[in-house]
Design an enzyme around this catalytic site. Sequence first.
Site, short mmCIF file in Angstrom:
data_model
loop_
_atom_site.label_atom_id
_atom_site.label_comp_id
_atom_site.label_asym_id
_atom_site.label_seq_id
_atom_site.Cartn_x
_atom_site.Cartn_y
_atom_site.Cartn_z
N HIS A 68 1.25 -0.90 -0.38
CA HIS A 68 0.33 0.28 -0.16
C HIS A 68 0.95 0.86 0.16
CE1 HIS A 68 0.90 -0.09 4.46
NE2 HIS A 68 -0.04 1.75 4.45
N HIS A 70 1.29 5.69 1.24
CA HIS A 70 1.65 6.64 2.20
C HIS A 70 1.32 8.08 1.21
CE1 HIS A 70 2.69 4.30 6.30
NE2 HIS A 70 1.81 4.00 5.53
N ASP A 81 -0.10 -0.48 11.05
CA ASP A 81 0.56 -1.22 9.33
C ASP A 81 1.50 -2.25 10.35
OD1 ASP A 81 0.07 0.52 7.13
OD2 ASP A 81 2.33 1.95 7.65
N CYS A 133 -11.86 1.50 18.82
CA CYS A 133 -11.80 1.64 20.31
C CYS A 133 -12.44 0.64 20.53
CB CYS A 133 -13.17 2.53 20.70
SG CYS A 133 -14.75 2.61 19.99
N HIS A 204 -18.91 4.77 20.51
CA HIS A 204 -17.07 4.64 20.91
C HIS A 204 -18.07 3.57 22.24
CE1 HIS A 204 -13.52 5.87 22.86
NE2 HIS A 204 -14.86 6.73 23.83
N HIS A 216 -9.82 3.85 26.64
CA HIS A 216 -10.71 4.35 25.49
C HIS A 216 -9.16 5.00 24.24
CE1 HIS A 216 -12.07 8.37 26.08
NE2 HIS A 216 -10.82 8.26 26.62
#
Length: 248
Positions: A68, A70, A81, A133, A204, A216
């Site tokens: 991939h 960037h 990654d 999360c 969330h 969290h």
Amino acid sequence: MKTSTLQAIKAHAVAEYPRECCGLVIVAKGREKYIACRNAAAGTEHFILPGEDYAEAEEKGEIVAVVHSHPDMPAAPTQADRVACEASGLAWHIVGVDSVDGAPAAGEVVTISPSGYLAPLVGREFSHGVLDCYQLIVDWYKQERDISLKQFHRADDWWNDGSSDLYTEGFPQAGFVAIKDGDKPQVGDVILMQIRSSNGVPNHAGIYIGDGLMLHHLHGRLSSRDVYGGYFQEVTRAILRYKDDIVV
């Protein structure tokens, strides 16, 4: 990596700019080849390689690497990654793409391989579906309780699609049940919160770690320990407990 493979990767990265490109390197009949795949992610923050594209590449040869780009950032691997590389069990090639004199140009290519990397629970970078999360809760349960929670697909921006209620539906599949209103949270409980969700549903989640604190990971921020009170209590919609922690 062969020169022809590298050239094909860079051409794909330039063609997809400013979005991330993604693809696979295969070996078929002793020859290396780059297979350009679709990026199914919304926006430009990350990539999602569709399962059907992966399956098609497998039919053509043995997959030996994930690729991939960037855009407008170094080719150095992010935490996401490195986590995804571990999960894939494959080498990852990352190509940097920058705008040069108004035109995209591919630059450095960095390769990483699985090495046992684990993202820290505090201070991890956000990447939806990889380091978010829910993944923080998965990793906490694995590290602290040696429990492997079920994964479920999390589409980009699902909380604004007009219908999805992913966390209300997904957490019970992972073994969590709601505690009674008024019951105090205990270590390991999951706190479901609604934060700027157009669907009007919890989007969330944090995990209560005791002493009035929760762990969290908010979108666009590093994962952190914060006091569970004030705003976070106001937006709480449910507190869930893992089934093995329920006393009857």
